[in-house]
Design an enzyme around this catalytic site. Structure first.
Site: not given
Length: 312
Positions: A149-150, A172-173, A228, A230, A254, A259, A277-278
């Protein structure tokens, strides 16, 4: 004296003149061969490097650049930058956290809609002259889980909650006291509680295969996965098995492990939506990204704190 920036990225070319207008000399090396040649030929001239997470900068390359002072990474991820080698030299590292968050969030929601409403196949069949009125799940009201949740995760949550009346949960952590969403202490518990799981966490060793076979099983036969972030965060083989075997309803991706190669197994499945990856690419996002790089460089060379430092 103007500073020299080695540019390894290949996705923001239209806005690199913003750096030149700010007084920086650019050495562009967007391919592996040009990169090697540029470092060999211009090693003693380079003050800064502009890269992105998957391209990174290795310890050997850092060692080869005796005057390198700052590494600027576009995008939030910096998984292939050797932070230990940079820290050992006292080199500052910045990233592009937040600069393309809106574009990535837009793409994530577009993929959710395309996946659940089966839009790519509906479009393809209509173009073939068919009239297949398949009943597809609604998106509104679904339970959305966000892994990470960045800035991107927050932008996705806002769109899903306000635009599609989705309930939002996240992992998240540590929990964030500044958001009204439900925190889960593990990806497994999060997956068990949602209909759609969106991966929005950085890559790297710490997040490798956070979404594994047990997490996919918890998401279940009526659950959907959207990535979306990695590819390394998801166990691709486990995901293919789950998709092919009906243990997962669908996946929108994505990002991929190797790649630009996309596994044939993913392309052959009818319950996937695949883009190259767009997610973070738009004219607005590219301009914001390069503008942030300029601001970080200007602050650094003026002896001021950078805006988006990466902590080792």
């Amino acid at each position: 004296m103007s500073k020299t920036v080695l540019v390894l990225v290949e996705t923001v070319d239209d806005y690199l003149p913003l750096l030149e207008q700010a007084g920086y000399r650019l050495i562009r090396a967007p391919s592996p061969q040009l990169r090697t040649e540029a470092i060999q030929r211009h090693a003693r001239e380079i003050d800064a490097v502009l890269t992105r997470g998957p391209l990174g900068l290795t310890a050997a390359e850092i060692e080869a650049l005796p005057h390198l002072q700052i590494i600027c990474v576009i995008g939030a991820g910096y998984e292939q930058v050797d932070l230990a080698a940079a820290a050992a030299r006292g080199i500052t590292v910045t990233n592009g956290a937040g600069a393309n968050a809106a574009a990535v969030a837009d793409h994530a929601l577009a993929m959710v809609l395309a996946l659940l409403r089966d839009i790519p196949r509906a479009d393809a069949s209509t173009r073939r002259g068919e009239w297949n009125r398949v009943i597809s799940p609604s998106v509104s009201g679904k339970r959305l889980g966000i892994l990470g949740l960045g800035a991107v995760g927050l932008a996705i949550a806002k769109r899903a909650n306000l635009g599609f009346d989705m309930s939002i949960s996240y992992h998240s952590r540590t929990p964030r006291p500044d958001v009204p969403y439900t925190w889960y202490d593990s990806p497994l518990h999060l997956a068990d509680a949602v209909d759609i799981l969106v991966v929005a966490t950085p890559g790297g060793a710490a997040t490798r295969h956070l979404v594994d076979a047990p997490v996919l099983k918890a998401l279940g036969a009526e659950g959907y996965l959207v990535n979306i972030a990695r590819a390394s965060v998801v166990d691709t083989q486990a995901m293919v098995v789950a998709l092919a075997g009906g243990q997962l309803a669908g996946a929108a991706l994505d990002v991929f492990d190797d790649e630009p190669a996309v596994p044939d197994a993913l392309k052959a499945l009818g319950n996937t939506v695949l883009t190259p990856h767009v997610a973070g690419q738009s004219p607005e996002a590219a301009r914001e990204t390069v503008t942030l790089v300029v601001r970080n460089l200007q602050a650094f060379f003026a002896g001021e704190p950078v805006l988006t430092p990466v902590r080792n």
